[in-house]
Scaffold this active site. Structure first.
Site, short mmCIF file in Angstrom:
data_model
loop_
_atom_site.label_atom_id
_atom_site.label_comp_id
_atom_site.label_asym_id
_atom_site.label_seq_id
_atom_site.Cartn_x
_atom_site.Cartn_y
_atom_site.Cartn_z
CB CYS A 192 6.86 11.71 39.53
SG CYS A 192 6.46 11.06 37.92
CB CYS A 231 1.68 2.81 36.36
SG CYS A 231 0.17 2.08 36.92
#
Lengths: 143, 396
Positions: free
Chosen positions: A106, A37
């Site tokens: 994130c 990813c």
């Protein structure tokens, strides 16, 4: 899509001048995310007497991934284990004056990296940290 | 203004000053509708007609085979959807490749949802469609083969003549998305046996929002935008006269200079490729080494992620692009890089730099040096790189 203009000044600052990049030998370490990813965070925590003396990180990822890692290490330094557990993704995001919506994962990764390093510490020290769950391997499960 | 090194000419190009100059009168002085009959509009009518002649000449086509559209995506949509609609009695099978632009891929997916069957051809490691794969995939009910002329990410140029010949041998039409190639590579639609071709003005110094569709006069497909009688009833909507004039001016400038520009770009491109590969270890060039657009370089740097690289390049005044997930707006990196066989983590670390004839050697020198510095910096922060290094020292 991402455009650099969507990042806050704080995100840009922590990306351009990341704090605490590096490794700590013999410290607790947690790695989360996956290269597939495009994000991997590794966090090192040097813990003595229940206090995080030092924190460092290495990250493979986008600007937000680097900035959240940097901010997370700043937020846990000097904290007790219990306090470090309170450093949530929201806290990291707020400290960075927010993230673009597509980059929120994130900050989840950063929270998870702290937990993973604490988990490693608990395993090495044969202790149990109340409120700490075994970190997930794949951050996408969190979304 | 701070330093700007624009190396994203595959995304768009600067409108040339002569193009802008040619367009301006058609915004102000000659604003008449090109479809009106009074003399005042005659200037616009004539300008559109002359533009059509210029474009036709550039492709070796007839004037009546050129249709002005709103850009490459519209032309791609038109070619695919109108062909599907016109030929559905003959068959419902379409062949394209895995590395097409989304204007083709997403249109194909739309057609799949509407009863058509699409075969997406694999490409080899260099991004080339192999003619024998097309030969194997083509069927009696194949109505259309659509293969891009040159790839927008990795620059690989396809064997168009050969692919078109196979399509025709089996009674299928051949369309090519030539958005990246038109006015960069010589194209003769008859020599290459192309039935339909899409192109866009802003990829070669023309304005944005104007494109063309070349449609061979023997190919009978319907209109995509219905309405007025413009473009011989095939593409409704008031003519974008300034855009069309600008498009043609850019064609005129590009074709007059194509060989010289390509030679200059190729030289600088190879200088860039050699420089990066020599200076930055654990790097690969994506796309074919020689069968590629003269302005395209595409690299993968192991152990780092593309968006980080782009932000740091931007801080140094360099504009580039990447196929990383973070820049594609999805979790997956570029479909093109995956199709040429790159693992996800290597596809994430890609960088596309696309030159123009105005790019200088000094700019390339600075770019090579800056890229090398930034990659080193990002690797020093990368857990993948430290793992790789410790693995290496264990092996020693």
């Amino acid at each position: 899509m991402s455009s650099i203009g969507e990042y806050s000044e704080k995100v840009m600052d922590h990306f351009m001048n990341p704090r605490n990049v590096g490794e700590i030998e013999d410290a607790a370490v947690g790695t989360v995310g996956n290269a597939k990813c495009g994000d991997i965070m590794r966090m090192y925590l040097d813990i003595k007497d229940g206090i995080i003396q030092d924190a460092k990180f290495k990250t493979f990822g986008c600007g937000a991934a680097v900035a959240t890692s940097s901010m997370a290490t700043e937020l846990v330094k000097g904290k007790t284990i219990e306090e470090a557990l309170q450093v949530t993704n929201r806290a990291v995001m707020e400290a960075l004056d927010g993230l673009p919506p597509v980059k929120v994962h994130c900050s989840l990764l950063a929270e998870e990296a702290i937990h993973a390093a604490l988990w490693d510490y608990a395993e090495k020290e044969h202790i149990s940290i109340p409120g700490l769950k075994k970190p997930v391997e794949d951050i996408e499960e969190l979304e | 203004m701070e330093k700007l090194i624009y190396l994203d000419n595959a995304a768009t190009t600067a409108t040339r000053p002569q193009v802008l100059e040619a367009m301006l009168p058609y915004f102000g002085e000659y604003y008449g509708n090109a479809a009106s009959i009074y003399r005042f509009a005659g200037k616009s009518t004539k300008a559109v007609d002359e533009a059509r002649r210029t474009v036709a000449d550039a492709l070796g086509a007839k004037k009546g085979e050129i249709y002005f559209t709103g850009g490459g995506s519209e032309s791609d949509n038109w070619a695919l959807k109108a062909t599907a609609f016109a030929k559905k009695e003959k068959g419902k099978h379409i062949i394209t490749s895995k590395i097409e632009h989304h204007a083709i891929l997403h249109t194909c997916q739309f057609l799949e949802k509407n009863g058509f069957e699409v075969t997406y051809l694999d490409v080899d490691g260099n991004g080339l469609v192999q003619p024998e794969k097309l030969e194997q995939a083509i069927r009696e009910d194949t109505i259309l083969v659509s293969i891009m002329f040159a790839n927008n990410e990795i620059g690989t140029i396809q064997p168009i003549a050969e692919l078109a010949r196979i399509a025709h041998k089996h009674g299928a039409l051949f369309h090519t998305d030539a958005v990246q190639a038109f006015c960069h590579v010589p194209i003769d639609v008859n020599e290459l046996e192309i039935d339909m071709l899409s192109a866009s003005g802003h990829k070669f110094g023309g304005p944005k929002g104007v494109g063309i569709m070349y449609l061979r006069d023997t190919v009978k497909i319907g209109s995509f935008i219905h309405g007025g009688a413009q473009e011989r009833g095939k593409r409704a909507g008031t003519h974008n006269t300034p855009g069309i004039v600008g498009f043609a001016k850019a064609v005129e400038l590009a074709t007059a200079n194509m060989e010289e520009s390509a030679r200059k770009e190729t030289e600088l491109r190879d200088y860039l490729i050699d420089g990066i590969l020599a200076k930055v270890p654990y790097t690969r060039l994506n796309g074919h080494r020689t069968k590629r657009l003269s302005n395209n370089a595409n690299f993968s740097f192991r152990f780092i992620e593309g968006e980080s690289l782009l932000i740091l390049l931007d801080q140094h005044g360099i504009c580039g692009s990447s196929g990383s997930a973070c820049t594609s707006g999805s979790l997956d990196p570029s479909h093109v890089l995956l199709a040429i066989g790159l693992p996800h983590e290597i596809a994430h670390g890609s960088l596309r730099l696309t030159l123009s004839a105005e790019t200088t050697k000094e700019e390339i020198d600075y770019t090579i040096e800056t890229v090398a510095k930034i990659v080193e910096r990002l690797r020093s922060m990368s857990p993948l790189y430290s793992d790789f290094r410790s693995q290496q020292s264990e092996e020693k």
